[in-house]
Design a protein around this motif. Structure first.
Motif, PDB file in Angstrom:
ATOM      1  N   ARG A  42       0.833  -1.206   0.000  1.00 30.02           N
ATOM      2  CA  ARG A  42       0.000   0.000   0.000  1.00 30.02           C
ATOM      3  C   ARG A  42       0.870   1.259   0.000  1.00 30.02           C
ATOM      4  O   ARG A  42       0.546   2.231  -0.699  1.00 30.02           O
ATOM      5  N   ALA A  43       1.955   1.246   0.748  1.00 27.97           N
ATOM      6  CA  ALA A  43       2.834   2.419   0.783  1.00 27.97           C
ATOM      7  C   ALA A  43       3.515   2.631  -0.568  1.00 27.97           C
ATOM      8  O   ALA A  43       3.593   3.760  -1.068  1.00 27.97           O
ATOM      9  N   LEU A  44       4.003   1.564  -1.187  1.00 29.27           N
ATOM     10  CA  LEU A  44       4.662   1.695  -2.482  1.00 29.27           C
ATOM     11  C   LEU A  44       3.672   2.072  -3.569  1.00 29.27           C
ATOM     12  O   LEU A  44       4.004   2.816  -4.498  1.00 29.27           O
ATOM     13  N   SER A  45       2.450   1.581  -3.463  1.00 32.48           N
ATOM     14  CA  SER A  45       1.422   1.943  -4.432  1.00 32.48           C
ATOM     15  C   SER A  45       1.108   3.432  -4.359  1.00 32.48           C
ATOM     16  O   SER A  45       0.842   4.075  -5.383  1.00 32.48           O
ATOM     17  N   ALA A  46       1.159   3.994  -3.154  1.00 34.69           N
ATOM     18  CA  ALA A  46       0.840   5.412  -2.966  1.00 34.69           C
ATOM     19  C   ALA A  46       2.030   6.333  -3.228  1.00 34.69           C
ATOM     20  O   ALA A  46       1.846   7.547  -3.381  1.00 34.69           O
ATOM     21  N   ASP A  47       3.244   5.781  -3.313  1.00 38.29           N
ATOM     22  CA  ASP A  47       4.457   6.575  -3.488  1.00 38.29           C
ATOM     23  C   ASP A  47       4.584   6.996  -4.955  1.00 38.29           C
ATOM     24  O   ASP A  47       4.810   6.155  -5.831  1.00 38.29           O
ATOM     25  N   THR A  48       4.461   8.271  -5.228  1.00 37.21           N
ATOM     26  CA  THR A  48       4.491   8.743  -6.615  1.00 37.21           C
ATOM     27  C   THR A  48       5.866   8.582  -7.262  1.00 37.21           C
ATOM     28  O   THR A  48       5.984   8.657  -8.484  1.00 37.21           O
ATOM     29  N   ALA A  49       6.904   8.366  -6.467  1.00 38.42           N
ATOM     30  CA  ALA A  49       8.241   8.162  -7.020  1.00 38.42           C
ATOM     31  C   ALA A  49       8.459   6.724  -7.492  1.00 38.42           C
ATOM     32  O   ALA A  49       9.456   6.432  -8.149  1.00 38.42           O
ATOM     33  N   VAL A  50       7.539   5.835  -7.162  1.00 45.03           N
ATOM     34  CA  VAL A  50       7.667   4.418  -7.496  1.00 45.03           C
ATOM     35  C   VAL A  50       6.807   4.099  -8.707  1.00 45.03           C
ATOM     36  O   VAL A  50       5.603   4.380  -8.724  1.00 45.03           O
ATOM     37  N   GLY A  51       7.427   3.483  -9.721  1.00 44.55           N
ATOM     38  CA  GLY A  51       6.693   3.129 -10.924  1.00 44.55           C
ATOM     39  C   GLY A  51       6.460   1.647 -11.086  1.00 44.55           C
ATOM     40  O   GLY A  51       5.651   1.226 -11.925  1.00 44.55           O
ATOM     41  N   ALA A  52       7.160   0.821 -10.321  1.00 46.25           N
ATOM     42  CA  ALA A  52       6.994  -0.623 -10.381  1.00 46.25           C
ATOM     43  C   ALA A  52       7.495  -1.201  -9.064  1.00 46.25           C
ATOM     44  O   ALA A  52       8.247  -0.553  -8.326  1.00 46.25           O
ATOM     45  N   ILE A  53       7.085  -2.440  -8.761  1.00 44.53           N
ATOM     46  CA  ILE A  53       7.410  -3.071  -7.486  1.00 44.53           C
ATOM     47  C   ILE A  53       8.013  -4.449  -7.752  1.00 44.53           C
ATOM     48  O   ILE A  53       7.442  -5.251  -8.493  1.00 44.53           O
ATOM     49  N   VAL A  54       9.168  -4.710  -7.142  1.00 45.88           N
ATOM     50  CA  VAL A  54       9.840  -6.005  -7.229  1.00 45.88           C
ATOM     51  C   VAL A  54       9.823  -6.647  -5.848  1.00 45.88           C
ATOM     52  O   VAL A  54      10.102  -5.982  -4.844  1.00 45.88           O
ATOM     53  N   VAL A  55       9.524  -7.939  -5.806  1.00 43.65           N
ATOM     54  CA  VAL A  55       9.544  -8.693  -4.547  1.00 43.65           C
ATOM     55  C   VAL A  55      10.479  -9.882  -4.718  1.00 43.65           C
ATOM     56  O   VAL A  55      10.424 -10.598  -5.728  1.00 43.65           O
ATOM     57  N   THR A  56      11.342 -10.100  -3.728  1.00 46.12           N
ATOM     58  CA  THR A  56      12.264 -11.226  -3.775  1.00 46.12           C
ATOM     59  C   THR A  56      12.549 -11.691  -2.360  1.00 46.12           C
ATOM     60  O   THR A  56      12.017 -11.139  -1.391  1.00 46.12           O
ATOM     61  N   GLY A  57      13.377 -12.736  -2.237  1.00 49.84           N
ATOM     62  CA  GLY A  57      13.740 -13.258  -0.930  1.00 49.84           C
ATOM     63  C   GLY A  57      15.211 -13.080  -0.645  1.00 49.84           C
ATOM     64  O   GLY A  57      16.029 -13.000  -1.562  1.00 49.84           O
ATOM     65  N   SER A  58      15.575 -13.042   0.626  1.00 49.70           N
ATOM     66  CA  SER A  58      16.978 -13.008   1.019  1.00 49.70           C
ATOM     67  C   SER A  58      17.475 -14.436   1.236  1.00 49.70           C
ATOM     68  O   SER A  58      16.702 -15.345   1.556  1.00 49.70           O
ATOM     69  N   GLY A  59      18.759 -14.645   1.028  1.00 48.07           N
ATOM     70  CA  GLY A  59      19.323 -15.968   1.254  1.00 48.07           C
ATOM     71  C   GLY A  59      18.969 -16.963   0.174  1.00 48.07           C
ATOM     72  O   GLY A  59      18.885 -16.629  -1.010  1.00 48.07           O
ATOM     73  N   ARG A  60      18.702 -18.210   0.574  1.00 48.20           N
ATOM     74  CA  ARG A  60      18.571 -19.333  -0.356  1.00 48.20           C
ATOM     75  C   ARG A  60      17.150 -19.584  -0.834  1.00 48.20           C
ATOM     76  O   ARG A  60      16.930 -20.453  -1.678  1.00 48.20           O
ATOM     77  N   ALA A  61      16.172 -18.873  -0.288  1.00 48.76           N
ATOM     78  CA  ALA A  61      14.779 -19.174  -0.603  1.00 48.76           C
ATOM     79  C   ALA A  61      14.016 -17.901  -0.936  1.00 48.76           C
ATOM     80  O   ALA A  61      14.390 -16.801  -0.516  1.00 48.76           O
ATOM     81  N   PHE A  62      12.943 -18.067  -1.678  1.00 50.45           N
ATOM     82  CA  PHE A  62      11.976 -16.988  -1.849  1.00 50.45           C
ATOM     83  C   PHE A  62      11.075 -16.974  -0.621  1.00 50.45           C
ATOM     84  O   PHE A  62      11.119 -16.049   0.192  1.00 50.45           O
ATOM     85  N   CYS A  63      10.284 -18.018  -0.441  1.00 51.33           N
ATOM     86  CA  CYS A  63       9.468 -18.184   0.767  1.00 51.33           C
ATOM     87  C   CYS A  63       9.083 -19.655   0.846  1.00 51.33           C
ATOM     88  O   CYS A  63       8.346 -20.149  -0.003  1.00 51.33           O
ATOM     89  N   ALA A  64       9.609 -20.342   1.863  1.00 51.77           N
ATOM     90  CA  ALA A  64       9.455 -21.789   1.961  1.00 51.77           C
ATOM     91  C   ALA A  64       8.173 -22.198   2.673  1.00 51.77           C
ATOM     92  O   ALA A  64       8.128 -23.215   3.365  1.00 51.77           O
ATOM     93  N   GLY A  65       7.106 -21.421   2.489  1.00 55.96           N
ATOM     94  CA  GLY A  65       5.816 -21.793   3.065  1.00 55.96           C
ATOM     95  C   GLY A  65       5.582 -21.166   4.426  1.00 55.96           C
ATOM     96  O   GLY A  65       6.343 -20.321   4.895  1.00 55.96           O
ATOM     97  N   ALA A  66       4.509 -21.605   5.047  1.00 54.12           N
ATOM     98  CA  ALA A  66       4.135 -21.062   6.353  1.00 54.12           C
ATOM     99  C   ALA A  66       5.062 -21.583   7.440  1.00 54.12           C
ATOM    100  O   ALA A  66       5.457 -22.754   7.436  1.00 54.12           O
ATOM    101  N   ASP A  67       5.420 -20.709   8.354  1.00 55.64           N
ATOM    102  CA  ASP A  67       6.283 -21.066   9.468  1.00 55.64           C
ATOM    103  C   ASP A  67       5.575 -22.102  10.353  1.00 55.64           C
ATOM    104  O   ASP A  67       4.448 -21.897  10.797  1.00 55.64           O
TER     105      ASP A  67
END
Length: 255
Positions: A42-67
């Motif tokens: 929501r914050a990035l969507s409202a930020d007029t300086a942002v034109g696109a959004i990238v999502v990634t993971g740190s380390g060896r995984a993107f997201c290995a499911g629910a904790d």
């Protein structure tokens, strides 16, 4: 004790970047992460300086499911059980309908909620070590986030049935072959490639991009909303019909 954020958010030029930041747990999803993701989008969507959004993971995984700790009953900082936070319970349509382009850079395993959250994105780019796991049937859980509509819309009904009913795990090349991802690139080049795509998109007229997304998504929004509702109904049905035990996850969607 202060709990550190589960994601990091930054702006690199005209691109907003969200990074899952629990590398020691393979970026396993928690309700707090869900709340932070909603706020970040929501914050990035409202930020007029942002034109696109990238999502990634740190380390060896993107997201290995629910904790697992949260699947076993641990509560979020706000007292929510997994599945009660808005990200799983109701954010899929909003994510799908964001007026800015969204790009997932899948840098490793994406399992369960880690893969269903990818489906509303506009672009999905995989590194060579990416894996996409759909373990729901084996876990006795319904997939969520509208994936019962989005997955067949992306890969076709026959492929979606095989994936969900057999609980498949799909490697990067097979994901490309069936259309689950748009590109596969070397792991070392993944983030820069996704960022460059974000920069390219941000250079276009943003009102035109938003209009294209609205027009392209128009017929899908209602179907996605209905799918989310059906998934919630089936989740409740599973919970009502399942014998109560102390060693089995209940029927809340972990998507």
């Amino acid at each position: 004790m202060h709990n550190p954020p589960t994601i990091s958010v930054e702006r690199i030029g005209s691109v907003g970047v969200v990074t899952f930041n629990r590398p020691g747990r393979l970026n396993a999803y928690t309700p707090d992460m869900g709340d932070e993701l909603v706020g970040a989008f929501r914050a990035l969507s409202a930020d007029t300086a942002v034109g696109a959004i990238v999502v990634t993971g740190s380390g060896r995984a993107f997201c290995a499911g629910a904790d697992r700790d949260f699947l076993n009953g641990q509560l979020s900082r706000t007292g929510k059980q997994i599945g009660e936070e808005h990200f799983i319970a109701g954010f899929a349509e909003e994510l799908f309908s964001l007026h800015k382009p969204t790009i997932a850079a899948v840098n490793g395993p994406a399992v369960g909620i880690g893969v269903t959250m990818l489906l509303p994105f506009d672009f999905r780019i995989a590194g060579m070590r990416a894996r996409f796991g759909f373990p729901f049937a084996g876990l006795g859980l319904m997939p969520g986030m509208g994936s019962t509509y989005l997955l067949p819309a992306i890969v076709g009904p026959a492929q979606a049935k095989q994936i969900l009913l057999l609980g498949k795990t799909i490697n990067a090349q097979d994901a490309l072959d069936i259309g689950l991802v748009h590109e596969v690139v070397d792991d070392s080049a993944l983030f820069d490639h996704a960022l460059a795509l974000g920069v390219r998109l941000a250079e276009h007229d943003r009102s035109v991009l938003a209009g294209c997304k609205r027009a392209l998504n128009h017929q899908s929004v209602a179907a996605l909303r209905e799918a989310v509702q059906r998934e919630r109904e089936e989740t409740r049905r599973l919970a009502e019909n399942r014998p109560r035990t102390t060693d089995r996850v209940d029927g809340r969607p972990c998507s």
